[in-house]
Scaffold this active site. Structure first.
Site, PDB file in Angstrom:
ATOM      1  N   ASP A 303       0.866  -1.171   0.000  1.00 26.39           N
ATOM      2  CA  ASP A 303       0.000   0.000   0.000  1.00 26.39           C
ATOM      3  C   ASP A 303       0.913   1.234   0.000  1.00 26.39           C
ATOM      4  OD1 ASP A 303      -2.164   1.652  -0.074  1.00 26.39           O
ATOM      5  OD2 ASP A 303      -3.231   0.714   1.590  1.00 26.39           O
TER       6      ASP A 303
HETATM    7  C1  BGC Z   1      -5.094   3.081   0.066  1.00 25.56           C
HETATM    8  C2  BGC Z   1      -5.241   2.010  -0.974  1.00 25.56           C
HETATM    9  C3  BGC Z   1      -5.142   2.609  -2.345  1.00 25.56           C
HETATM   10  C4  BGC Z   1      -3.824   3.335  -2.467  1.00 25.56           C
HETATM   11  C5  BGC Z   1      -3.581   3.935  -3.827  1.00 25.56           C
HETATM   12  C6  BGC Z   1      -3.871   3.939  -0.178  1.00 25.56           C
HETATM   13  O1  BGC Z   1      -3.828   5.018   0.675  1.00 25.56           O
HETATM   14  O2  BGC Z   1      -5.033   2.476   1.335  1.00 25.56           O
HETATM   15  O3  BGC Z   1      -6.464   1.352  -0.805  1.00 25.56           O
HETATM   16  O4  BGC Z   1      -5.274   1.603  -3.312  1.00 25.56           O
HETATM   17  O5  BGC Z   1      -3.795   4.369  -1.509  1.00 25.56           O
HETATM   18  O6  BGC Z   1      -4.346   5.023  -4.071  1.00 25.56           O
END
Ligand code: BGC
Length: 756
Positions: A303
């Site tokens: 993530d």
């Molecule tokens: C979120 C993810 C997301 C990623 C990309 C993160 O902050 O937890 O779910 O896919 O950002 O945008």
């Protein structure tokens, strides 16, 4: 390859030369691909094309493939502007996220393909969570439809639209089970139940990836967030998770496994730690379980800046140490952290990490690009014609409207307050969410355009036409204490035949980084509702929210409540279909609605305890209970009304060898045709590991016409009744089982039988 590199350098100023070389290069790549195809299967480890390419890559080029860089089209975390084209030309980006549009993507892809030594295409990804431009209801809402075909269809449309605009990869489905409505991200998931969540996970993957990732209208899915993110302590975003392996295996992991069984292409690590080890540095999770036990052969992406965060977790000394831990744990791609980019080379040179380990990660990224056909045509998603035909077309909007209607849950309907007669002369829509376009899209709206969203006011106006006077008044804001609009709201209510109260949360109040400690209706909305309902006018509440709310007070006051969540682009139209009876509501809650925050976590499949409530002894003190609240929730899992009524009878349960056959008769005893979600729950009465009071084991959604009666059959195998044991093996224990069938998790017919 040296020859190609020299040619690239010489041709930098000449467009025609460049395109010639590009064509030449493509032919070479294609010939290589054709040459090797018969020997091996694309996308499988050991793929010859991938191995040949890998052998040509420098360590720097390999590390570049492991770097996922955020563009500025969307910001979803700590962000520093990067020159995307530059970093791509430097061969330092294997993927770009938060980018969109054919034009932008083509430019960056060109830089990758034409201006890097090996011309490896970039993977473009975005959070397409509930639609791309046509925004569907939030995932929690869609789960309430209990309609797997519909959910799959919404994902298919999302993939059509995203790929028409250049994208290859979505960070969906989010399959985190959560029992805590304080956590804002419950909006993105399928609710509290593991069985349903697993089926929904599969439906999303099928919808996005289709049968063929080589097509130009399917995209790679990414199941997230691995794992147990939804169990954050106190529902506070990014918080610590501590749980037994039994709980993890039983409730939190199965939806991930389901997505993997459906061949999801990628998986995202979660931000949280699990029992002391952050997911992103968790070798047990990412290698022993994911690779060795589950045989996942896609790639693992972190993530957003999760590797960097290992330092804050107190698990890594610094970024370099974090890179080492993450790589050794089994991470393949670093989202936005640049930790791999800045540290892996030194780590390899110092011998802390073997180049083979880096190769393994690179191989998986290259394989994903092969699976998607990007080496055959890096511009396969860059077709301007598709932008005109495959985005927000009539069919896609129709799916969106249907999905709104099917996601609505009718929570209360006294005296047939709903549906609204089309003969009323005047309707007052009162409340801050009655005409808010932006809020309709909820959170994670991808490329959704708020101005194209249909509000409740617009949907109703369109439905009833100009003969009915429809007026909207705000009454109060979503989240402040100003009551100065109440008088006007009450006046309008008095002048109207029918009142619709449009209440709830803003779209941004759920989703990521949106935990709440108070899940009541925000601001003074309860007071507004009270003032309006006291006029005595027929009133229905339409709720907009991204999580279960504590609406006990509202439930006492309002004769009718329709939960609509955030419906997306077609919200107003779909809700109007339900309000006026053109669609008979069939949605059922997939997350329990607590009476009060103190009950949280409250969920249907809890354990019995040694001192459960005893209806025979209502006043006995020493039982598992509160002294100031009932144990049971306001609305249970699986609950939802219809404009008609269903009567359940003739439950039979028979065992036959390895199978159990369950049959029930459901009659539509009301005055409308309607769909019902017939739910089957099981309790295993005695286990070496105690079992929940009830577990969903099957459901069927079907139309039953008024006056009609249907027989519904289920078959379970003993495998379906198996459960995890302390050694994490899954097996069935014979004994007494209770089978429950009904229209929600609380009111059921039941039958107990002994199973061998
Ligand atoms: C979120 C993810 C997301 C990623 C990309 C993160 O902050 O937890 O779910 O896919 O950002 O945008």
């Amino acid at each position: 390859m040296k020859l190609i590199q020299q040619s690239f350098t010489a041709s930098r100023n000449s467009i025609w030369k460049r395109s010639f070389i590009y064509t030449f290069f493509l032919v070479v790549v294609l010939l290589m691909a054709c040459d090797q195809q018969p020997e091996t299967t694309f996308g499988k480890p050991g793929d010859k094309f991938v191995e040949t390419l890998l052998a040509k890559m420098t360590l720097e080029e390999k590390i570049g493939q492991l770097n996922l860089v955020a563009s500025s089209d969307f910001v979803t975390g700590d962000f520093e502007e990067t020159d995307i084209a530059k970093i791509t030309k430097e061969a330092k980006a294997g993927g770009i996220l938060n980018i969109r549009s054919v034009e932008r993507i083509r430019t960056v892809q060109k830089a990758a393909v034409e201006e890097t030594r090996l011309g490896i295409p970039v993977l473009f990804g975005l959070d397409v969570i509930h639609g791309y431009k046509t925004i569907f209801p939030i995932p929690l809402a869609l789960s309430c439809s209990f309609d797997l075909g519909l959910i799959e269809e919404t994902a298919r449309v999302a993939a059509q639209e995203s790929t028409a605009d250049g994208l290859a990869w979505t960070y969906s489905p989010m399959v985190d089970i959560s029992r805590d409505p304080r956590w804002g991200r419950v909006a993105e998931g399928a609710g509290e139940d593991t069985y349903l969540g697993s089926l929904i996970a599969k439906a999303y993957v099928r919808g996005y990836q289709g049968n063929d990732l080589q097509g130009n209208n399917t995209m790679m899915a990414c199941v997230k967030h691995f794992a147990a993110y939804g169990a954050a302590e106190a529902g506070r975003e990014y918080n610590t998770v501590d749980m037994s392996k039994l709980t993890l295996y039983e409730w939190y992991l199965p939806p991930f496994k389901a997505a993997i069984d459906e061949e999801v292409g990628s998986i995202m690590t979660s931000f949280n730690e699990i029992s002391g080890v952050p997911s992103t540095s968790n070798h047990w999770l990412l290698t022993e379980l994911l690779r060795n036990d589950w045989h996942f052969n896609g790639f693992v992406v972190t993530d957003y800046t999760s590797i960097n965060e290992l330092v804050n977790h107190g698990n890594a000394r610094d970024d370099k140490n974090a890179a080492e831990l993450a790589m050794k744990a089994g991470v393949d791609m670093d989202m936005q952290g640049r930790v791999f980019l800045n540290n892996l080379k030194v780590l390899v040179e110092e011998g802390q990490i073997s180049e083979e380990l880096v190769d393994q990660a690179v191989r998986r990224i290259l394989e994903a690009k092969v699976k998607l056909g990007l080496f055959d045509d890096p511009y396969k998603y860059c077709d301007e014609e598709r932008v005109k035909t495959d985005i927000m077309n009539e069919n896609q909007l129709a799916v969106a409207r249907e999905s709104v209607a099917k996601s609505c849950v009718l929570l209360k309907n006294e005296n047939k307050t709903l549906p609204i007669s089309k003969n009323v002369k005047s309707i007052a829509i009162i409340g801050p969410l009655g005409n808010s376009k932006k809020d309709m899209l909820g959170n994670w709206m991808a490329a959704g355009e708020p101005e194209k969203a249909v509000t409740l006011l617009e949907g109703i106006q369109k439905k009833v036409g100009s003969d009915v006077k429809v007026q909207w008044i705000e009454g109060c804001k979503v989240d402040d204490s100003d009551k100065s609009g109440f008088a006007e709201a009450v006046k309008l209510a008095r002048q109207s035949d029918y009142v619709i109260l449009a209440l709830g949360e803003h779209g941004w109040m759920s989703g990521e980084a949106a935990s709440r400690t108070d899940i009541n209706l925000p601001g003074v909305q309860n007071e507004l509702a009270e003032a309006v309902i006291n006029t005595g006018k027929p009133t229905a509440v339409v709720l907009f929210n991204g999580r279960p709310l504590t609406i006990t007070k509202l439930d006492e006051m309002a004769p009718a409540i329709l939960e609509t969540w955030f419906g997306g682009t077609q919200a107003g139209n779909g809700i109007a279909d339900v309000l006026f009876g053109d669609y008979n509501p069939s949605g059922k809650l997939t997350m329990t609605f607590p009476r009060n925050l103190g009950q949280v976590p409250v969920y249907y499949n809890h354990k019995n305890t040694g001192r459960p409530l005893d209806p025979e002894r209502p006043d006995f003190k020493y039982l598992s209970r509160y002294i100031d609240s009932p144990n049971n929730p306001l609305y249970p899992f699986g609950y939802g009304l219809s404009y008609t009524t269903f009567q359940y009878s003739d439950l039979t349960v028979n065992s036959e060898g390895e199978q159990v056959h369950i049959s029930v008769s459901v009659a539509n005893t009301g005055e409308d045709d309607g769909e019902e979600v017939v739910q089957l729950y099981v309790q295993d009465k005695v286990g070496t590991i105690t079992r929940p009071v009830k577990e969903l084991k099957g459901f069927k959604k079907l139309m039953i016409k008024k006056g009609e009666s249907k027989t519904i059959d289920f078959t379970l195998t003993k495998d379906d009744l198996a459960f995890y044991h302390p050694d994490l093996s899954k097996s069935y224990e014979p004994g007494e089982f209770v089978f429950f069938v009904g229209g929600n998790s609380q009111d059921n017919l039941q039958k107990t039988i002994d199973l061998k």
